[in-house]
Structure formats: C-alpha cells, structure tokens
Write an enzyme that holds these catalytic residues in place. Structure first.
Site, mmCIF file in Angstrom:
data_model
loop_
_atom_site.group_PDB
_atom_site.id
_atom_site.type_symbol
_atom_site.label_atom_id
_atom_site.label_comp_id
_atom_site.label_asym_id
_atom_site.label_seq_id
_atom_site.Cartn_x
_atom_site.Cartn_y
_atom_site.Cartn_z
ATOM 1 N N GLU A 1 -9.996 -1.169 4.745
ATOM 2 C CA GLU A 1 -10.634 -0.780 5.992
ATOM 3 C C GLU A 1 -11.935 -1.578 6.187
ATOM 4 O OE1 GLU A 1 -8.735 0.823 7.761
ATOM 5 O OE2 GLU A 1 -8.051 2.742 6.989
ATOM 6 N N ASP B 1 0.848 -1.195 0.000
ATOM 7 C CA ASP B 1 0.000 0.000 0.000
ATOM 8 C C ASP B 1 0.881 1.240 0.000
ATOM 9 O OD1 ASP B 1 0.958 -0.362 2.585
ATOM 10 O OD2 ASP B 1 -1.005 -0.542 3.520
ATOM 11 N N ASN C 1 -8.145 -1.700 13.838
ATOM 12 C CA ASN C 1 -9.521 -1.885 13.341
ATOM 13 C C ASN C 1 -9.629 -3.106 12.428
ATOM 14 O OD1 ASN C 1 -8.262 -1.105 10.991
ATOM 15 N ND2 ASN C 1 -9.587 0.637 10.569
ATOM 16 N N HIS D 1 -7.714 -3.726 9.726
ATOM 17 C CA HIS D 1 -7.341 -3.569 8.317
ATOM 18 C C HIS D 1 -6.059 -4.336 7.999
ATOM 19 C CE1 HIS D 1 -4.890 0.468 8.914
ATOM 20 N NE2 HIS D 1 -4.130 -0.582 9.133
HETATM 21 P P1 PGA Z 1 1.684 -1.145 12.791
HETATM 22 O O1 PGA Z 1 0.637 -0.961 11.629
HETATM 23 O O2 PGA Z 1 2.596 -2.272 12.380
HETATM 24 O O3 PGA Z 1 2.407 0.172 12.851
HETATM 25 O O4 PGA Z 1 0.935 -1.459 14.044
HETATM 26 C C1 PGA Z 1 -0.045 -2.062 11.146
HETATM 27 C C2 PGA Z 1 -1.110 -1.620 10.180
HETATM 28 O O5 PGA Z 1 -1.746 -0.578 10.412
HETATM 29 O O6 PGA Z 1 -1.341 -2.335 9.199
#
Ligand code: PGA
Length: 258
Positions: A142, A66, A135, A137
C-alpha cells in the site's frame, strides 16, 4: 518501462497470455507469478482455453503474489482458491505446482521467510503478472511501502478495504490484513507485466507512466525495473499524456516508451 495501449480488455488479456506463453517456451523451468483481482481473469480464461497447447506447462511452477488473512480455508475469496479455480484446475495442475502464501501458518514471520526461501530455491520468478489498485498498490504493498520491502504481513489501506467491500464474494467481514510479496521481492522478477483496464484505473496509470518514483504510488518502483511492461486498455490509458483515443486513432495497439 514500456507502455502498451490496447483497444479493449480482450486484447490486454491476449497480450498477457502471449507473455505467459513466451515464458513457458523460453525458460527451462518457468516460474510464473500470478496476480489475482478482476483484471487478469480474462487472460486466465484464455490460457485455460489453450490448456492442451501450452508447451512447457509440465515444467512450470506458479507463485502467489499475496493472500488475505482471516478468511476461512474454503472461502472463494481466498486467493489460493481463486487461483485453483481459474488457473490450476483448468490447466489440470495440482496444488504442488503452486507456491502458496499460507495465511494459516502459526508463525507468519517464519511463513514469509519460508516463501522467500522457496523463491530463491526456484531461481526467482521469471515472469510476474501484476494488476494495480486504484491507490497504486501492487500486491498489497500500500502507499508508503518501502521499495526494498520483502514478503510480510501488512494492514490494508482504507481505500483497498473500500474497493474490496464490493469485490469480495463471500466475506462477512472484509479482511483488514494480508500477507504480500514485498516491493523488493516483486522487483527481483526477471520480467514484470502490469495489466490495467477500465476508467477507474486511468488516474493511477497516468501517475505511474507519466509521474516519478514516489512512495505514495507503490507501483512507481517498477520504473527502476529493467524489464517491465504496462499493458492498458483505452479506458485505463485515457489520461496518459499524448494518448490518442481509439475513435480518432483506430489502431489495435500502440506503444509508448518512457
Ligand atoms: P483488480 O485489482 O484487478 O480487481 O482491479 C487489482 C489490485 O487491486 O491489485
């Protein structure tokens, strides 16, 4: 889906590195999908430390998961720059080895099609590394994202924007939009490994591992995938049904199959 619980973040990183090494050795032209975020950074540092001893690296291609829209080209928060800094540079690889999602493309719809076409040309992703948002994702799919979605432009969830407000280094304004591999695109990977560390992930990991498939938890589509491993540290695994804490069960790792 298999769940591995490791005692601490360092062991989660080691397990991720072991998967990458396996992909590099076992695949003739390894294609490895890289997540950004904080969780895989320790694994990337471990890989970098092993850069002289990574068989297959010369045949490998890396793929983005992404990318934010709207950040300047030189922003340290752009995921391509994060991957250059933490993976490509330390491994001595140039940009041609990274299949990018270009957020500056004049036509983002065409850019998404180009990206999907490039994945097909490569024969698909062999190993996709994922983190998970609080959340649920994966990538920037999302809650509400469709299980068969492909690479596309998305609006970030308010909770993601809030999480990013503290996480982004340089952004004057936290991005509201991103380009992401779709859930269907991610599910095409031959092997998927999702890493989660820290108590902030405990609730969502319990929903992912012990719950059903639900559009409210985008990562739950991974339950349909035949070769997915969730690797969590003790904190992120703390709310799993049947979880035994490190104190009462001093093993370096345990496996829970569901
Ligand atoms: P993080 O992010 O590794 O910084 O917790 C994970 C994500 O949001 O996919």
């Amino acid at each position: 889906m298999i769940t591995l619980v490791k005692n601490h973040h360092g062991l989660v990183a080691d397990a991720l590195v072991a998967r990458v090494r396996d992909a590099l050795v076992c695949r003739s032209n390894p294609v490895i999908g890289l997540a950004t975020g904080r969780t895989p950074l320790l694994a990337y540092a471990t890989l970098a430390a092993q850069s002289r001893d990574l068989p297959g690296l010369d045949r490998a291609t890396f793929v983005m998961l992404d990318e934010y829209l709207g950040l300047p080209t030189d922003s340290p928060d752009r995921f391509a720059n994060v991957l250059r800094k933490h993976v490509l540079g330390p491994l001595g690889l140039d940009d041609s080895r990274l299949v990018r999602l270009n957020p500056d493309a004049a036509d983002l719809g065409l850019e998404c099609e180009r990206f999907e076409g490039r994945l097909r040309e490569l024969g698909g992703v062999d190993l996709q590394i994922l983190g998970i948002g609080t959340n649920g994702h994966i990538g920037f799919n999302e809650p509400g994202a469709h299980g068969d979605s492909r690479t596309r432009v998305v609006r970030l969830d308010d909770s993601t924007i809030a999480d990013n407000t503290s996480a982004l280094i340089s952004a004057d304004e936290v991005p509201r939009y991103a380009i992401t591999q779709g859930l269907g695109t991610i599910l095409d990977a031959k092997e998927i490994v999702l890493a989660a560390t820290g108590v902030s992930k405990a609730e969502i990991i319990a929903e992912l591992v012990d719950g059903g498939v639900d559009e409210k938890v985008p990562a739950s589509v991974l339950r349909h995938h035949p070769n997915t491993t969730v690797i969590a540290d003790q904190d992120a695994a703390g709310r799993l049904i049947g979880h035994v804490s490190e104190k009462s069960h001093p093993v370096s790792s345990m496996q829970v199959s569901r």
